[in-house]
Design an enzyme around this catalytic site. Structure first.
Site, PDB file in Angstrom:
ATOM      1  N   CYS A 382       0.828  -1.208   0.000  1.00 28.58           N
ATOM      2  CA  CYS A 382       0.000   0.000   0.000  1.00 28.58           C
ATOM      3  C   CYS A 382       0.864   1.261   0.000  1.00 28.58           C
ATOM      4  CB  CYS A 382      -0.976  -0.027   1.176  1.00 28.58           C
ATOM      5  SG  CYS A 382      -2.313   1.181   1.037  1.00 28.58           S
ATOM      6  N   HIS A 510      -3.474  -4.862   0.079  1.00 31.81           N
ATOM      7  CA  HIS A 510      -2.916  -5.440   1.306  1.00 31.81           C
ATOM      8  C   HIS A 510      -2.954  -6.968   1.238  1.00 31.81           C
ATOM      9  CE1 HIS A 510      -2.623  -1.782   3.878  1.00 31.81           C
ATOM     10  NE2 HIS A 510      -3.564  -1.339   3.051  1.00 31.81           N
ATOM     11  N   GLU A 512      -1.532  -9.056   3.005  1.00 31.62           N
ATOM     12  CA  GLU A 512      -1.479  -9.685   4.336  1.00 31.62           C
ATOM     13  C   GLU A 512      -2.846 -10.145   4.824  1.00 31.62           C
ATOM     14  OE1 GLU A 512      -1.409  -5.132   5.252  1.00 31.62           O
ATOM     15  OE2 GLU A 512      -0.784  -6.506   3.663  1.00 31.62           O
TER      16      GLU A 512
END
Length: 533
Positions: A382, A510, A512
């Site tokens: 990001c 993102h 993750e």
């Protein structure tokens, strides 16, 4: 089968791990072939944690449908491997907002609007709506905070009413509580937990199962005592000492038969329990001898909760590459040209995660430059992608003072600018680009090699985008724009060619948020593989 409800409360102190307990119960029941859905209730007045400082509430976890939620939802998704939704995070702010809006519309027919029944009815409606929409066999709802907090009273009362209305065979209460060990006395103490259960009883709730958190294994005699004084059958008083990793918790609770107790309490029809895959994963984790050192260049130094999903994604990728990831969260503000090599030279990989605001930006750009010029594996997330573009523009394209308009409205080269359709006058909360968007990957790139597909969907949370006015100039100098959101021609992934750098990639989204214990996100897996080479 009618939906059953499990509520997880906490006592004595916060940060006991209610979220891990709830997620672990969800994993175990899923292994029993039950359909599980999870929910977190937070008693704060904020509509969501989107405007809260990470110092207050850790990371903001984003669901696929664009909800900004509590970080515990990340644990839920990683454990039960199900995509949760907007309905999975309920705050007092949302509840009161809804009640007030109904009152303004005259929907209460002139009655005095009160906590009971109007607020509690709204809370119950949110819980029942999840059951209706998810069609789950079991809804697991964690109540944030600690029993006794004034903010939680309406939620505890709503639970009491649900249990009264649905009956005990439909609702179970798991109370997570602390058993402290006093070194000076050499004893575990049950009194704090007794008072915690007493507080619950005073609110009309008898817990069915106690999960006793502690530094070490609690002796049976202590659990016997707690059972006697808390009106909980001895076999339903479980010990949960600290584990070497959070993914051991389902095994610890399953060994103590928490699933069988819940099945008995709720009359659940369950299949045989198969935790072989989970056990295999934990055995593999325990056997890993190799270590990998990663630097996370961040705004909030050593604040683990601010980057929880990043850290878990690194660990998960490490498990799959037979290495234990050792990470340090470095304060970007303290990085200078003079100390850069000394500070970063000992790390095998560098990550710049997401974030907002100008603090530490120049230090992050220095770290990205170091990773690029020293050919150290780099992953930008990001904001990390945005800063990688700025670094490339400044140092390769020689666009002096290139920047993002987030940090410098007067920059002569606005490499990043406010998202199209957004305004600086927008309210802060809920106005970001949120949730899943597709990215089309350019063939024969690192991104397409890692994902092994041409279109991917990942979760977003940002307000600024790459300015396409500069795409050609950066591309001519060697930056590859390997992923785009084609509907708006928005840059999603940038990278450097393999002949220039062994692993340099960054995403606007993102990744993750989609890592799972048995399925690491491809960007994290590729990053750790590059590091271990």
């Amino acid at each position: 089968m009618e939906t059953k409800y499990i509520f997880v409360t906490g006592g004595v102190v916060s940060s006991l791990g209610k979220g891990i307990v709830a997620a672990s119960v969800g994993r175990i029941l899923k292994q029993r072939k039950l359909k599980v859905f999870m929910q977190k209730i937070d008693p704060y007045i904020n509509i969501d944690p989107g405007t809260m400082s990470p110092y207050q509430h850790g990371e903001v976890y984003v669901t696929s449908d664009g909800a900004e939620t509590d970080l515990d939802l990340g644990h839920y998704e990683r454990f039960i491997d199900e995509n949760l939704t907007q309905q999975s995070n309920v705050t007092a702010g949302r509840i009161y907002q809804s009640v007030i809006e109904k009152e303004r519309k005259g929907l209460y027919n002139g009655t005095t609007v009160q906590v009971i029944p109007h607020v509690t009815d709204e809370i119950k409606a949110r819980i029942f709506k999840v059951a209706q929409e998810s069609k789950a066999d079991v809804i697991i709802t964690e109540i944030g905070g600690t029993v006794g907090d004034i903010e939680s009273l309406a939620f505890i009362e709503a639970i009491r009413q649900i249990r009264y209305e649905k009956g005990k065979e439909q609702v179970a209460i798991i109370h997570t509580t602390l058993i402290p060990f006093l070194g000076a006395a050499g004893e575990f103490k049950t009194k704090p937990s007794q008072y915690s259960v007493k507080e619950l009883l005073s609110l009309g709730i008898q817990p069915d199962i106690l999960v006793c958190r502690s530094d070490a294994q609690v002796p049976s005699s202590i659990l016997d005592k707690l059972s006697l004084f808390c009106n909980v059958p001895r076999e339903y008083v479980l010990s949960l000492p600290d584990c070497s990793n959070i993914y051991q918790v389902p095994l610890v609770l399953a060994e103590q038969k928490i699933d069988l107790f819940l099945a008995n309490l709720l009359k659940l029809k369950i299949s045989s329990l198969d935790m072989k895959e989970w056990q295999t994963i934990n055995n593999k984790i325990d056997d890993i001898k190799n270590e990998t050192r990663i630097a996370i260049i961040a705004k909030y130094a050593n604040l683990t909760d601010a980057y929880l999903s990043v850290i878990e994604s690194l660990k998960i990728a490490g498990f799959n590459c037979n290495t234990k990831v050792k990470y340090d969260i470095l304060d970007a503000e303290k990085l200078t040209v003079k100390n850069l090599k000394e500070t970063l030279g000992k790390y095998e990989g560098i990550i710049v995660p997401g974030g907002f605001g100008a603090r530490g930006i120049e230090g992050k750009i220095l770290a990205i430059n170091y990773a690029r010029t020293h050919k150290i594996p780099f992953l930008g997330l990001c904001l990390g992608m945005q800063l990688a573009c700025i670094e490339f523009a400044r140092n390769v394209c020689k666009l002096e003072n290139a920047n993002s308009t987030e940090f410098d409205l007067q920059t002569p080269y606005p490499i990043l600018d406010l998202l199209r359709g957004k305004s600086y006058s927008d309210q802060m909360g809920g106005t970001l680009r949120l949730g899943n968007y597709p990215a089309t990957l350019k063939s024969n790139t690192l991104a397409s090699k890692l994902y092994q597909k041409s279109i991917v969907e990942e979760r977003h949370r940002h307000r600024y985008e790459f300015n396409n006015d500069f795409r050609q100039e950066l591309s001519d100098k060697g930056l590859i724009f390997s992923g785009t959101y084609q509907e708006q021609d928005l840059v999603e992934i940038i990278e450097l060619p393999s002949k220039v750098h062994p692993f340099f990639i960054a995403s606007q989204f993102h990744p993750e948020f989609t890592s799972r214990i048995n399925r690491p996100n491809p960007l994290f897996l590729g990053f750790i593989k590059a590091v271990t080479k």
